[in-house]
Design a protein around this motif. Structure first.
Motif, mmCIF file in Angstrom:
data_model
loop_
_atom_site.group_PDB
_atom_site.id
_atom_site.type_symbol
_atom_site.label_atom_id
_atom_site.label_comp_id
_atom_site.label_asym_id
_atom_site.label_seq_id
_atom_site.Cartn_x
_atom_site.Cartn_y
_atom_site.Cartn_z
ATOM 1 N N ARG A 94 20.399 158.905 21.899
ATOM 2 C CA ARG A 94 20.976 158.797 23.308
ATOM 3 C C ARG A 94 19.757 158.059 24.123
ATOM 4 N N ILE A 95 18.496 158.294 23.671
ATOM 5 C CA ILE A 95 17.261 157.939 24.403
ATOM 6 C C ILE A 95 17.061 156.379 24.286
ATOM 7 N N ARG A 96 17.390 156.191 22.942
ATOM 8 C CA ARG A 96 17.327 154.646 22.643
ATOM 9 C C ARG A 96 18.616 153.847 23.317
ATOM 10 N N SER A 97 19.676 154.506 23.316
ATOM 11 C CA SER A 97 20.975 154.048 23.995
ATOM 12 C C SER A 97 20.354 153.699 25.633
ATOM 13 N N ILE A 98 19.642 154.706 26.104
ATOM 14 C CA ILE A 98 19.250 154.629 27.567
ATOM 15 C C ILE A 98 18.277 153.629 27.825
ATOM 16 N N LEU A 99 17.485 153.362 26.912
ATOM 17 C CA LEU A 99 16.382 152.577 26.790
ATOM 18 C C LEU A 99 16.870 151.087 26.710
ATOM 19 N N ALA A 100 17.891 150.854 25.988
ATOM 20 C CA ALA A 100 18.584 149.820 25.660
ATOM 21 C C ALA A 100 19.223 149.030 26.910
ATOM 22 N N THR A 101 19.872 150.056 27.607
ATOM 23 C CA THR A 101 20.771 149.983 28.594
ATOM 24 C C THR A 101 19.463 149.396 29.707
#
Length: 129
Positions: A94-101
């Motif tokens: 989830r953290i990686r997804s947020i950072l990718a966004t």
């Protein structure tokens, strides 16, 4: 299997066992009433036993409905607790997804770094390469 999955599985097993127990007790009682109905000669007594059998059927249905409702409520509470846990402790995915966004948003705006305010006196600077 994480902590919440274990709790949900244990809850499912517990309520399944309770439903089986309710049904076994009801079947045993109804079987005894059927035996008594077959042995009794007077119509009034038979009618009273049939009414008791009907009452047992209704009590069984109500117990199963209450059991199902209790199970759903406890399951909903566990799912809410799990959701709150995930909000407070996000996974690495989830953290990686947020950072990718954030990265896509920054690239779209032509920015190569972001400053994020964390708490009252803490900031984080994220640079995108």
């Amino acid at each position: 299997m994480n902590e919440f999955e274990k709790k949900i599985n244990a809850l499912r097993i517990q309520f399944r066992n309770e439903r089986v127990s309710i049904q076994i007790d009801a079947n045993r009682t109804i079987g005894r009433l059927n035996t008594a109905i077959g042995q009794v000669k007077t119509p009034e007594a038979r009618e009273a036993l049939r009414e008791e059998k009907h009452r047992v059927y209704e009590a069984t249905r109500q117990a199963m409905k209450d059991n199902r409702l209790c199970y759903r409520l406890q399951l909903d509470l566990l799912e809410d607790q799990h959701t709150r846990h995930l909000e407070r402790h996000p996974s690495k995915r989830r953290i990686r997804s947020i950072l990718a966004t954030l990265c896509r948003s920054a690239e779209a705006d032509g920015i190569d770094s972001l400053s994020i305010l964390i708490g009252k006196n803490r900031t984080a600077k994220i640079s995108f390469d």
